[in-house]
Design a protein around this motif. Structure first.
Motif, PDB file in Angstrom:
ATOM      1  N   ALA A   1      39.334 -36.456  79.064  1.00 56.80           N
ATOM      2  CA  ALA A   1      40.520 -36.990  78.400  1.00 56.80           C
ATOM      3  C   ALA A   1      41.628 -35.953  78.308  1.00 56.80           C
ATOM      4  CB  ALA A   1      40.153 -37.485  77.005  1.00 56.80           C
ATOM      5  N   LEU A   2      41.266 -34.683  78.196  1.00 57.18           N
ATOM      6  CA  LEU A   2      42.269 -33.623  78.048  1.00 57.18           C
ATOM      7  C   LEU A   2      42.708 -33.033  79.381  1.00 57.18           C
ATOM      8  CD1 LEU A   2      40.795 -31.682  74.990  1.00 57.18           C
ATOM      9  CD2 LEU A   2      42.637 -33.362  74.995  1.00 57.18           C
ATOM     10  N   ASN A   3      42.101 -33.472  80.469  1.00 54.59           N
ATOM     11  CA  ASN A   3      42.435 -32.920  81.785  1.00 54.59           C
ATOM     12  C   ASN A   3      43.689 -33.607  82.339  1.00 54.59           C
ATOM     13  OD1 ASN A   3      42.212 -31.379  84.121  1.00 54.59           O
ATOM     14  ND2 ASN A   3      40.854 -32.864  85.115  1.00 54.59           N
ATOM     15  N   SER A   4      44.749 -33.441  81.650  1.00 52.25           N
ATOM     16  CA  SER A   4      46.023 -34.033  82.073  1.00 52.25           C
ATOM     17  C   SER A   4      47.148 -33.210  81.469  1.00 52.25           C
ATOM     18  CB  SER A   4      46.134 -35.494  81.620  1.00 52.25           C
ATOM     19  OG  SER A   4      46.078 -35.580  80.206  1.00 52.25           O
ATOM     20  N   ARG A   5      48.319 -33.365  82.016  1.00 53.07           N
ATOM     21  CA  ARG A   5      49.497 -32.667  81.522  1.00 53.07           C
ATOM     22  C   ARG A   5      50.412 -33.677  80.834  1.00 53.07           C
ATOM     23  NH1 ARG A   5      49.951 -27.541  83.539  1.00 53.07           N
ATOM     24  NH2 ARG A   5      48.597 -27.026  85.307  1.00 53.07           N
ATOM     25  N   GLY A   6      50.720 -33.400  79.608  1.00 53.59           N
ATOM     26  CA  GLY A   6      51.579 -34.297  78.857  1.00 53.59           C
ATOM     27  C   GLY A   6      51.924 -33.691  77.517  1.00 53.59           C
ATOM     28  N   ARG A   7      52.737 -34.380  76.778  1.00 45.69           N
ATOM     29  CA  ARG A   7      53.158 -33.890  75.472  1.00 45.69           C
ATOM     30  C   ARG A   7      51.989 -33.953  74.494  1.00 45.69           C
ATOM     31  NH1 ARG A   7      58.508 -36.482  73.101  1.00 45.69           N
ATOM     32  NH2 ARG A   7      59.243 -35.413  75.005  1.00 45.69           N
ATOM     33  N   GLY A   8      51.756 -32.836  73.837  1.00 44.10           N
ATOM     34  CA  GLY A   8      50.686 -32.763  72.853  1.00 44.10           C
ATOM     35  C   GLY A   8      49.334 -32.383  73.408  1.00 44.10           C
ATOM     36  N   THR A   9      49.238 -32.167  74.720  1.00 45.01           N
ATOM     37  CA  THR A   9      47.936 -31.833  75.302  1.00 45.01           C
ATOM     38  C   THR A   9      47.447 -30.473  74.823  1.00 45.01           C
ATOM     39  OG1 THR A   9      48.508 -33.122  77.264  1.00 45.01           O
ATOM     40  CG2 THR A   9      46.664 -31.600  77.452  1.00 45.01           C
ATOM     41  N   THR A  10      48.342 -29.496  74.765  1.00 45.42           N
ATOM     42  CA  THR A  10      47.950 -28.158  74.313  1.00 45.42           C
ATOM     43  C   THR A  10      47.464 -28.181  72.871  1.00 45.42           C
ATOM     44  OG1 THR A  10      49.580 -27.180  75.808  1.00 45.42           O
ATOM     45  CG2 THR A  10      48.733 -25.784  74.037  1.00 45.42           C
ATOM     46  N   PHE A  11      48.174 -28.913  72.022  1.00 48.53           N
ATOM     47  CA  PHE A  11      47.745 -29.025  70.618  1.00 48.53           C
ATOM     48  C   PHE A  11      46.389 -29.718  70.519  1.00 48.53           C
ATOM     49  CE2 PHE A  11      47.506 -31.601  66.757  1.00 48.53           C
ATOM     50  CZ  PHE A  11      47.582 -30.607  65.789  1.00 48.53           C
ATOM     51  N   ALA A  12      46.179 -30.756  71.316  1.00 46.22           N
ATOM     52  CA  ALA A  12      44.903 -31.474  71.282  1.00 46.22           C
ATOM     53  C   ALA A  12      43.752 -30.570  71.715  1.00 46.22           C
ATOM     54  CB  ALA A  12      44.976 -32.712  72.170  1.00 46.22           C
ATOM     55  N   ARG A  13      43.988 -29.743  72.742  1.00 44.99           N
ATOM     56  CA  ARG A  13      42.940 -28.825  73.189  1.00 44.99           C
ATOM     57  C   ARG A  13      42.601 -27.810  72.110  1.00 44.99           C
ATOM     58  NH1 ARG A  13      45.488 -27.620  79.238  1.00 44.99           N
ATOM     59  NH2 ARG A  13      45.095 -29.719  80.107  1.00 44.99           N
ATOM     60  N   ALA A  14      43.636 -27.283  71.458  1.00 43.02           N
ATOM     61  CA  ALA A  14      43.388 -26.330  70.376  1.00 43.02           C
ATOM     62  C   ALA A  14      42.661 -26.979  69.208  1.00 43.02           C
ATOM     63  CB  ALA A  14      44.710 -25.722  69.909  1.00 43.02           C
ATOM     64  N   ALA A  15      43.024 -28.223  68.892  1.00 44.17           N
ATOM     65  CA  ALA A  15      42.374 -28.919  67.779  1.00 44.17           C
ATOM     66  C   ALA A  15      40.907 -29.195  68.073  1.00 44.17           C
ATOM     67  CB  ALA A  15      43.119 -30.221  67.493  1.00 44.17           C
ATOM     68  N   VAL A  16      40.604 -29.509  69.313  1.00 48.17           N
ATOM     69  CA  VAL A  16      39.211 -29.787  69.679  1.00 48.17           C
ATOM     70  C   VAL A  16      38.374 -28.519  69.615  1.00 48.17           C
ATOM     71  CG1 VAL A  16      37.732 -30.431  71.619  1.00 48.17           C
ATOM     72  CG2 VAL A  16      39.706 -31.836  71.052  1.00 48.17           C
ATOM     73  N   PHE A  17      38.956 -27.403  70.030  1.00 49.09           N
ATOM     74  CA  PHE A  17      38.199 -26.150  70.074  1.00 49.09           C
ATOM     75  C   PHE A  17      38.113 -25.467  68.707  1.00 49.09           C
ATOM     76  CE2 PHE A  17      37.814 -21.548  71.023  1.00 49.09           C
ATOM     77  CZ  PHE A  17      36.623 -21.582  71.729  1.00 49.09           C
ATOM     78  N   ALA A  18      39.002 -25.793  67.779  1.00 50.16           N
ATOM     79  CA  ALA A  18      39.074 -25.098  66.495  1.00 50.16           C
ATOM     80  C   ALA A  18      37.769 -25.113  65.701  1.00 50.16           C
ATOM     81  CB  ALA A  18      40.215 -25.676  65.661  1.00 50.16           C
TER      82      ALA A  18
END
Length: 316
Positions: free
Chosen positions: A118-135
């Motif tokens: 689901a995160l293997n894409s480029r778009g708005r908010g993707t970086t924040f979503a990746r950080a939130a998942v890893f936190a």
């Protein structure tokens, strides 16, 4: 003149000359060796002092009948191991360890792969979503356990409040041995799936795009490309995560200690060793034997994975 030349011994040519012996240690070799020792020796000493020496001492302690705090101990050989495997607690502890490891490893890897897709894409908010998942993975296990304990508490927890609002009764997550194990598994998977997601995401982004594009041109859909191309190419990543998450799950302690202090249905091998040594029994020798059993299981699992599972790994 001719006679003198005839009697002269034959000259030694360069081709037959014996080369001078090469020095065993050149200045550069000695310098490189000194640099190697300067860099590696401190790490090797730390590993020896804080890893292998405690391991050897623990193996020795497992052969003792020793109560924690006592000034004397009796050598009993393998009696502690025999006591564990012949006790009624052994099937319970080993079964709990197997169930906890199976569901935490499987849940973390499957959900982590789905999140990575689901995160293997480029778009708005993707970086924040990746950080939130890893936190959650980098958060303290004690803090995570306390927060989730407040959520699951059947008396004043958030989940019980929601269920009461819906006219339902909250399950006894903490008091029921079966539900307490489910509770700890859910929290452990939630905390560690971010690690699997990030590693899978790195593997997905390193896949050769030309192969995926060629398959797409041949008419392969997303589902077909994932099963036939992406998943086999992710085998090195999957193998790495299988080893690391399994070793981590078998050594999980902090969440179990915070959420179920008495080990009510959640006594894995490592937590049983803690309870035997620092609980009501103070059986240090018996606890050391359980720790050695856990070490042997970890060693066997790792060797078997490297020996058999790695054969199916595609590294090209």
């Amino acid at each position: 003149m001719t006679r003198q030349l005839a009697n002269r011994p034959p000259a030694i040519t360069d081709a037959g000359a014996t080369p001078p012996p090469r020095p065993r240690w050149s200045n550069r070799s000695r310098r490189d060796f000194v640099v190697f020792l300067a860099l590696a020796l401190p790490n090797l000493l730390l590993i020896a002092v804080f890893t292998y020496l405690p391991l050897i001492n623990n193996i020795y302690y497992s052969t003792l009948n020793w109560t924690l705090g006592s000034a004397s101990a009796t050598v009993v050989g393998l009696e502690n191991y025999v006591t564990f495997f012949t006790s009624t607690d052994a099937p319970r502890v080993l079964g709990t360890t197997a169930i906890f490891t199976l569901f935490t490893v499987g849940g973390s890897m499957v959900l982590g792969l789905l999140v990575a897709l689901a995160l293997n894409s480029r778009g708005r908010g993707t970086t924040f979503a990746r950080a939130a998942v890893f936190a959650p993975y980098v958060l303290s296990g004690v803090g995570v356990g306390l927060v989730w304990l407040f959520i699951f508490d059947p008396g004043y927890g958030v989940l019980s409040w929601i269920l009461r609002g819906l006219g339902q009764t909250s399950p006894q997550w903490i008091n029921d041995p079966e539900l307490s194990l489910v509770m700890v598994i859910v929290v452990y998977v939630w905390k560690n799936l971010g690690y699997c997601a990030v590693v899978f995401l790195a593997g997905l982004q390193s896949l050769p795009q030309d192969v995926l594009e060629a398959a797409s041109l041949d008419g392969a859909g997303n589902y077909r490309r994932f099963l036939s191309i992406s998943l086999p190419l992710l085998s090195p990543t999957t193998f790495f995560l299988l080893i690391t998450t399994m070793l981590s799950s078998l050594q999980a302690f902090d969440l179990i200690r915070i959420m179920t202090p008495l080990g009510n249905g959640t006594s894995t091998l490592i937590y049983e060793a803690y309870l035997q040594a620092f609980g009501a029994y103070n059986r240090a020798g018996y606890s050391a034997a359980i720790s050695v059993i856990l070490f042997a299981i970890l060693l066997v699992i790792t060797v078997l994975q490297l020996r058999f599972v790695e054969r199916k790994v595609h590294y090209s």
